[in-house]
Design an enzyme around this catalytic site. Structure first.
Site, PDB file in Angstrom:
ATOM      1  N   SER A  45     -46.973 -36.364   0.601  1.00 14.09           N
ATOM      2  CA  SER A  45     -46.039 -34.978   0.565  1.00 14.09           C
ATOM      3  C   SER A  45     -47.016 -34.068   0.780  1.00 14.09           C
ATOM      4  O   SER A  45     -46.154 -32.454   0.891  1.00 14.09           O
ATOM      5  CB  SER A  45     -45.227 -34.394  -0.777  1.00 14.09           C
ATOM      6  OG  SER A  45     -44.177 -35.967  -0.840  1.00 14.09           O
TER       7      SER A  45
ATOM      8  N   LYS B 215     -46.035 -32.031   3.670  1.00 13.91           N
ATOM      9  CA  LYS B 215     -45.113 -30.771   3.588  1.00 13.91           C
ATOM     10  C   LYS B 215     -45.570 -29.421   4.017  1.00 13.91           C
ATOM     11  O   LYS B 215     -44.413 -28.230   3.747  1.00 13.91           O
ATOM     12  CB  LYS B 215     -44.359 -30.190   2.233  1.00 13.91           C
ATOM     13  CG  LYS B 215     -43.312 -32.433   2.156  1.00 13.91           C
ATOM     14  CD  LYS B 215     -42.703 -32.099   0.854  1.00 13.91           C
ATOM     15  CE  LYS B 215     -41.494 -33.638   0.598  1.00 13.91           C
ATOM     16  NZ  LYS B 215     -42.200 -34.230   0.416  1.00 13.91           N
TER      17      LYS B 215
ATOM     18  N   SER C 197     -40.175 -30.780  -4.298  1.00 11.09           N
ATOM     19  CA  SER C 197     -40.919 -31.811  -3.277  1.00 11.09           C
ATOM     20  C   SER C 197     -39.530 -32.540  -2.199  1.00 11.09           C
ATOM     21  O   SER C 197     -40.054 -33.818  -1.768  1.00 11.09           O
ATOM     22  CB  SER C 197     -41.874 -32.380  -3.561  1.00 11.09           C
ATOM     23  OG  SER C 197     -42.533 -33.318  -2.330  1.00 11.09           O
TER      24      SER C 197
END
Length: 436
Positions: free
Chosen positions: A105, A108, A172
């Site tokens: 993640s 991101k 997230s």
């Protein structure tokens, strides 16, 4: 008694004074010809930089170059780690910093970076509502079945950009990342091209992205050093992002508040971002940033064995940086400025200053032991633009290791001078080059 000779043409007497005058006229003609050949209206020709050595005065920043001495015995328990001072860009700790690791993640962070660029360029607005695609909705469904994290979006509903940002920064949400990618670029595929193009532009030399959220699929990897570089870029270009990454909870519809995956937010009041990541094949990641007084640090921990370990090791890195290092400002000129001669200009001098504050990060025990070298482009020939780079300020430690290099730029423009100024300075430059 002087000697004199009669001209054969009967034009009177000539003596030493007359001969000197004639020689002077011939010399002047030669000089004028040389000036014309060298370019009366052009530059001054090649000239080496002038170097000045001076001891640095303690006292914070330019573009980062080099790291501060000493890494202690940290031995961070993770596959890779980096600690960077956000003001100076200097690495204070590095461990396997260029190892290729799946981003999870952490991808991101790049997604949010591109979203904020779109907001600043007016291509998106915080209160703009965008539709949820089927691709994004499927990621939400997977989360509901125990899969990866999500904001739990419904296909076809319209969601505000700011809500999606919070959903990515705090919860997230993989579904929210997909919707944002489609809002910025029209499709996930087009957005991935933007991600990799932007990564190259900001100097992420060893990173490749294959989607906006970091879930497995395609070839993708990052390095700790590249992630630190991305974090520094985001903090400089979009400081408002910390309003979202510092939130402890994400509230959406009638769902229970979702806590920030970055547990450091809850245990260290200095921490206000940035992002976690986790995949079974990659381990637990955390890119964190913290501010203490006028100092800000960025820590990167990739591939820890657990959430608790990534939090604890990130805390160790940040504590090490704040406890062992300090930022010190070096002297330049008088009150941070210095006058430099200019040729062929409307005025004879220009003020030169560091492009950014000349600050370095050093161990606290070495705070007074830095020195500087000034390399100035010579000669300076008008016209000069305001902010034009004309030299470099190099800051070194006591052992001569380069800590940072800071560009030296002009504080004001210097237009071209008049005809006689250009003529006179052209002659001066000619002799300067001849006898240099």
């Amino acid at each position: 008694m002087g000697f004199a000779w009669r001209s054969r043409k009967g034009r009177g007497w000539t003596g030493p004074a007359a001969r000197w005058r004639a020689a002077g006229r011939r010399a002047l003609a030669l000089v004028a010809a040389a000036v014309w050949i060298l370019g009366l209206w052009g530059g001054a020709g090649p000239a080496g930089p002038r170097v000045q050595a001076q001891e640095g005065a303690p006292g914070g920043a330019g573009q980062g170059a080099g790291g501060a001495a000493g890494q202690g015995n940290l031995n961070i328990q993770a596959r890779s780690a980096v600690l960077v001072d956000a003001t100076t860009g200097q690495e204070l700790y590095a461990q396997n910093a260029d190892e290729l690791i799946p981003p999870a993640s952490l991808a991101k962070i790049m997604t949010l970076d591109l979203v904020f660029h779109a907001l600043e360029e007016g291509r998106l607005a915080l209160d703009q509502q965008v539709p949820v695609s089927e691709a994004a909705w499927r990621l939400s469904v997977q989360a509901g079945l125990g899969g990866p994290s999500a904001m739990f979006l419904e296909v076809g509903e319209r969601v505000r950009i700011e809500d999606l940002i919070r959903g990515v920064a705090v919860a997230s949400g993989n579904d929210a990342s997909t919707v944002l990618a489609e809002a910025v670029a029209g499709s996930e595929e087009a957005f991935v091209r933007l991600m990799n193009q932007h990564a190259a532009e900001i100097g992420m030399k060893n990173s490749v992205f294959s989607n906006s959220h970091g879930l497995p699929g395609g070839q993708q990897h990052v390095t700790a050093r590249d992630m630190a570089r991305l974090a520094l870029h985001v903090l400089e270009a979009h400081p408002d992002i910390l309003r979202y990454t510092s939130l402890k909870y994400f509230e959406w519809k009638d769902f229970a508040p979702q806590p920030n995956y970055n547990r450091l937010i809850f245990r260290d009041p200095r921490v206000d971002g940035l992002k976690t990541g986790h995949l079974s094949e990659a381990g637990y990641h955390l890119v964190a940033t913290a501010r203490d007084g006028d100092r800000r640090l960025v820590s990167v921990v990739l591939g820890a064995a657990s959430d608790a370990l990534r939090v604890g090791e990130s805390q160790r890195l940040l504590d090490y940086g704040f406890q062992q290092f300090t930022n010190t400002r070096v002297a330049f000129g008088e009150n941070g400025r210095q006058g430099v001669s200019v040729y062929k200009g409307a005025r004879s001098q220009v003020t030169v200053e560091p492009a950014t504050a000349p600050v370095v990060t050093v161990p606290k025990t070495d705070a007074g032991e830095v020195r500087t070298r000034v390399e100035m482009q010579e000669p300076l020939v008008a016209p000069l633009e305001k902010g034009q780079r004309v030299g470099t300020l190099t800051i070194e430690d006591a052992q001569g290791r380069v800590l940072r290099t800071v560009p030296l730029v002009t504080a004001q423009a210097v237009p071209r001078g008049g005809f006689f100024r250009v003529l006179w300075d052209s002659v001066r430059l000619l002799f300067r080059n001849l006898f240099a």
